[in-house]
Design a protein around this motif. Structure first.
Motif, mmCIF file in Angstrom:
data_model
loop_
_atom_site.group_PDB
_atom_site.id
_atom_site.type_symbol
_atom_site.label_atom_id
_atom_site.label_comp_id
_atom_site.label_asym_id
_atom_site.label_seq_id
_atom_site.Cartn_x
_atom_site.Cartn_y
_atom_site.Cartn_z
ATOM 1 N N GLN A 102 0.821 -1.218 0.000
ATOM 2 C CA GLN A 102 0.000 0.000 0.000
ATOM 3 C C GLN A 102 0.850 1.262 0.000
ATOM 4 O O GLN A 102 0.542 2.237 -0.660
ATOM 5 N N ASN A 103 1.937 1.210 0.749
ATOM 6 C CA ASN A 103 2.799 2.391 0.807
ATOM 7 C C ASN A 103 3.668 2.547 -0.436
ATOM 8 O O ASN A 103 4.107 3.646 -0.748
ATOM 9 N N ALA A 104 3.895 1.410 -1.111
ATOM 10 C CA ALA A 104 4.712 1.479 -2.332
ATOM 11 C C ALA A 104 3.855 1.794 -3.550
ATOM 12 O O ALA A 104 4.357 1.873 -4.666
ATOM 13 N N ALA A 105 2.546 1.982 -3.321
ATOM 14 C CA ALA A 105 1.627 2.047 -4.459
ATOM 15 C C ALA A 105 1.819 3.263 -5.364
ATOM 16 O O ALA A 105 1.577 3.183 -6.563
ATOM 17 N N ILE A 106 2.256 4.382 -4.805
ATOM 18 C CA ILE A 106 2.321 5.609 -5.617
ATOM 19 C C ILE A 106 3.193 5.437 -6.866
ATOM 20 O O ILE A 106 2.712 5.659 -7.981
ATOM 21 N N PRO A 107 4.456 5.041 -6.736
ATOM 22 C CA PRO A 107 5.253 4.862 -7.968
ATOM 23 C C PRO A 107 4.685 3.773 -8.881
ATOM 24 O O PRO A 107 4.753 3.902 -10.106
ATOM 25 N N ILE A 108 4.083 2.730 -8.276
ATOM 26 C CA ILE A 108 3.522 1.659 -9.113
ATOM 27 C C ILE A 108 2.359 2.187 -9.943
ATOM 28 O O ILE A 108 2.275 1.964 -11.152
ATOM 29 N N VAL A 109 1.483 2.938 -9.311
ATOM 30 C CA VAL A 109 0.343 3.507 -10.032
ATOM 31 C C VAL A 109 0.822 4.491 -11.104
ATOM 32 O O VAL A 109 0.265 4.550 -12.211
#
Lengths: 314, 554
Positions: A233-240
């Motif tokens: 969930q916290n790593a989601a920004i770059p993934i999105v």
């Protein structure tokens, strides 16, 4: 927030207009004659003149631009010179084909890349990590055009498992739709796995170093839960972000893939418009593709606020 | 019409000949057997070995759903008045009929015309029409449809082929099943160039009721004709579905139940689909794929002579091509056989003039007669005689599709004459502007679908030909070619009634155009076709893909 979205939408529309205006003048600066492309070599001069007048190509360029712009404001993208059909109608037919291709390719690449990235982060420097990395870069190194042809040769021509080309409607025949879309979606989706899985890997690695992970582990949260609930969930920004870029890249990639697999989508229309100097078709298709890029960006930005509520737009 | 820069330059000339045939020879229902034998006997080179002889065996079976792959992004129109691509009339020929249609020897035969008579002076052509022929919408075909088609086709607002009908003075209805064309001047190419089902297009019979009901655009997508197959579905750029027309006027035709055309723009995909059996027939295969298709167990490859020529034009208004010796030296420096082998994988016939081997009666092998024949020593000598002992640099324009052959020709000029020839690769629409305006040093271009010698002689190599620099600057008296002897002989062969004499004249013209080089003639393309081995009964008419006699063996 609402104000922000409205502002972004207005900017988006301005960008679309700027892009299409640029294309409008650029395509006319390129040598080549749409009427000649249409009527062929052995054409009758009277017929050529007839067509030029009918399409307004004998008007000054700013008049042509004005007429086109006025019609676009009224929701009319004009009539394709080459297809002799309304561009609106052509794009309404082409869009679902490209969308099918993009959605399946997007789902395929995301469903493979994100788990693969997480696994290679968690099992860093293991054999599994190297295998994932190897295949990700293999996929990245293959041009979609070449990869598509290889897929056709292997799965259609040699094994005869899947159709070599074409498109079937999802609503008329879902099974045929899926079988037809599988190869092109693979060709389009596989090259995207590399960037997404590498980005997932590094984002997850970054989070794994954080204090809250150590805290979670030390208070006895199961490892799977640590990874899926906290880290991802916290790593989601770059993934999105990468997924948003991928979505746009996929629409761009339809230009190549749709040609190889003989699918009449937006990419084919773009090529057809450019080769035949079919100005209305090219302008209309560019407008739609620019719109897809712009709105994907806006959508991703809005998505950030849901993933990370600390992000606020003014 | 004036010979120089006249405004009214069309496919036809007022004194168009009777193809060297007498009026009696040309009366229907087909051109007489005697004429045909004469035509065949006059063939310079035996080409029967090039053709799959099984293609002429009468089909025994029936039925099947044939899937066809057309190498294009779409079959844009099927309306004869708008057709301008070979691949379009290759499909439309299965949906429509003309008054006549060529057979495998390019001889015109009755199609919707049952019989015809020509007046002695060759200007009045009276046709008896077939009775009881129905359009796909159930309307009966009569003389009124011939008149409707004629009036539609001669209107440039409705048709791209209005100029084709220029030689026709008038068309009259004599009865329900009889019409008479009156020509301004005798014209024998009339049958092939105006009335033929496919190449003419202008008089491919269309249906008034359907056009009025649908409008011309929709008619181009789903036309109604009298042909062997009717259009049941057409999704532009995706598929065109034809079904057997049960009331077709020829008993026992067509044999197939259904035909689906798939437009496929990428050749590798088309080839894979052929090998997989996803498609059974194609319109064309790029040369480089022929070897692997030949090796495929599912596929049969047929190679026939194609009706056309490919060449490199030289601009005689630019140095050093102003000198005839230089132009000839260029032509002599090209080893055609090697070019065909390297550029076309052997799929071409070396050319020294414009008349193609598909025009069996008129073709002659010029390989040891022409001054263009490969002789590098003589070429160097000619160049030295012209004062160009030092090498020079020049440009040649081509398209991405013709780049390979042009590069190989350029390499030969480098190797044999020491010239530096730079390639300028342009899109077709751009190249054609340079050609029309005479803005080039050298330019690779050619002609296709030439069914009659006049297709090249009249259209390309007269001073006033329609392709001979149509948009050149006023300062140029002519385009890429002007030879008064050729102009005169082209006119003469058009007014010569005796076939043997006309054939001699065409051969002489072919040699003259070769020796006073109008262009570097490179090759005559072949017509390449791949068929699934289940496809039986296919009749190979050069350039066409008629499916009337085809069936699928299960």
């Amino acid at each position: 927030m609402t104000g922000y979205i409205i502002r972004r939408l207005i900017y988006g529309i301005l960008i679309m207009l700027a892009v299409t205006t640029l294309v409008f003048f650029l395509i006319r600066a390129v040598p080549g004659d749409p009427v000649r492309a249409m009527v062929g070599f052995e054409s009758d001069p009277a017929a050529v003149q007839e067509i030029k007048e009918k399409w307004g190509f004998d008007e000054p360029i700013y008049v042509q631009y004005g007429m086109w712009f006025w019609n676009v404001l009224h929701g009319d993208l004009g009539t394709s010179i080459w297809l002799k059909q309304s561009v609106n109608q052509v794009l309404i037919e082409a869009f679902p084909r490209s969308l099918s291709l993009v959605v399946i390719a997007f789902a395929m690449s995301s469903l493979i890349a994100i788990p693969a990235g997480i696994i290679s982060a968690v099992k860093r420097y293991s054999l599994l990590d190297y295998v994932v990395t190897f295949f990700a870069f293999l996929g990245l190194s293959m041009p979609a055009f070449w990869f598509g042809i290889i897929l056709i040769i292997v799965f259609a021509s040699n094994l005869q498992l899947l159709p070599a080309f074409g498109y079937e409607s999802l609503f008329e025949n879902p099974q045929a739709w899926f079988l037809h879309i599988l190869l092109p979606a693979t060709a389009a989706g596989v090259p995207l796995i590399a960037s997404l899985s590498r980005m997932t890997r590094s984002a997850v690695l970054e989070e794994l170093k954080q204090d809250y992970v150590r805290t979670a582990r030390s208070k006895g949260v199961p490892e799977l839960s640590v990874i899926l609930k906290h880290v991802v969930q916290n790593a989601a920004i770059p993934i999105v972000t990468i997924m948003g870029i991928n979505l746009a890249v996929l629409f761009r990639g339809t230009v190549v893939i749709e040609n190889v697999f003989a699918i009449k989508g937006l990419g084919r229309m773009l090529i057809s418009g450019a080769i035949n100097r079919d100005y209305p078709l090219l302008q209309g298709t560019i407008l739609i593709i620019a719109g897809i890029f712009v709105f994907t960006n806006i959508f991703v930005d809005i998505l950030y606020t849901y993933i990370n509520p600390t992000i606020r737009y003014k | 019409m004036s010979e120089k820069g006249g405004e009214k330059e069309f496919d036809f000339d007022e004194n168009d000949p009777l193809l060297g045939l007498s009026a009696a020879d040309l009366s229907g229902p087909k051109v007489t057997r005697r004429t045909m034998l004469k035509l065949l006997a006059a063939t310079g080179v035996s080409l029967s070995s090039l053709w799959g002889m099984d293609s002429f065996v009468e089909a025994q079976g029936t039925g099947g759903h044939l899937k066809a792959g057309w190498l294009t992004d779409q079959i844009t129109t099927l309306d004869p008045a708008q057709i301008n691509q070979i691949l379009q009339f290759q499909a439309a020929s299965n949906v429509f009929n003309g008054l006549v249609h060529v057979d495998t020897e390019l001889i015109p035969r009755g199609d919707l015309a049952k019989d015809w008579e020509v007046s002695e002076d060759g200007t009045e052509w009276t046709f008896k029409l077939r009775e009881g022929v129905l359009f796909h919408n159930g309307v009966e075909f009569t003389a009124d449809d011939v008149l409707f088609t004629y009036n539609r086709s001669k209107d440039p607002e409705k048709s791209q082929h209005a100029a084709v009908l220029e030689p026709v003075e008038k068309l009259e209805k004599l009865g329900k099943y009889s019409v008479k064309f009156t020509l301004k001047q005798p014209s024998a190419a009339f049958l092939i160039k105006v009335l033929e089902r496919t190449s003419g297009r202008a008089m491919t019979i269309v249906n008034k009721e359907a056009i009025e009901e649908m409008g011309p655009t929709e008619y181009g997508i789903k036309p109604v004709g009298t042909g062997a197959f009717k259009v049941v579905e057409h999704k532009l750029g995706e598929r065109l579905v034809l079904e057997k027309f049960d009331d077709y006027f020829i008993e026992g035709q067509p044999k197939l139940d259904k035909v689906t055309y798939f437009p496929i723009p990428e050749p590798s995909t088309l080839v894979s689909a052929l090998k997989a059996g996803d498609v059974h027939i194609c319109d064309d295969i790029p040369d480089q794929f022929v070897p692997q298709l030949k090796a495929s167990p599912n596929v049969e490859v047929k190679i026939g002579p194609g009706p056309g020529f490919q060449s490199i034009f030289m601009n005689p208004h630019r140095e050093p091509f102003t000198d005839q010796k230089v132009r000839l030296a260029m032509a002599k420096a090209i080893d055609r056989q090697e070019l065909v082998d390297k550029a076309l994988f052997g799929l071409g016939i070396p050319a020294y003039g414009p008349i193609p081997p598909a025009q069996k009666a008129f073709f002659q092998d010029l390989s040891d007669k022409s001054d263009q024949a490969f002789a590098p020593e003589e070429a160097r000598q000619l160049l030295a005689d012209a004062g160009y002992s030092d090498s020079f640099e020049t440009n040649v324009i081509c398209t991405p599709a013709t780049k390979r052959r042009t590069q190989i020709a350029a390499n030969m000029l480098k190797e044999n004459l020491g010239l530096t020839v730079n390639l300028k690769v342009m899109d077709w629409t751009v190249l054609i502007t340079h050609f029309d305006n005479m803005e080039f040093d050298m330019l690779q271009l050619g002609s296709g679908a030439d069914l009659d010698p006049n297709d090249s002689l009249v259209d390309w190599f007269r001073t006033s030909s329609k392709f001979n620099g149509p948009k050149r600057p006023k300062s140029m008296e002519y385009g890429f070619y002007s030879n008064p002897e050729v102009d005169e002989l082209v006119n003469k062969q058009r007014t010569t009634v005796d076939l043997d004499k006309r054939i001699e004249m065409v051969k002489e013209l072919n040699l003259k155009i070769s020796n006073d080089p109008a262009a570097i003639f490179l090759f005559h393309p072949t017509d390449d076709l791949a068929l699934n081995k289940k496809v039986k009964g296919f009749k190979f008419i050069p350039g066409l893909r008629d499916l009337h006699t085809v069936y699928l063996e299960e």
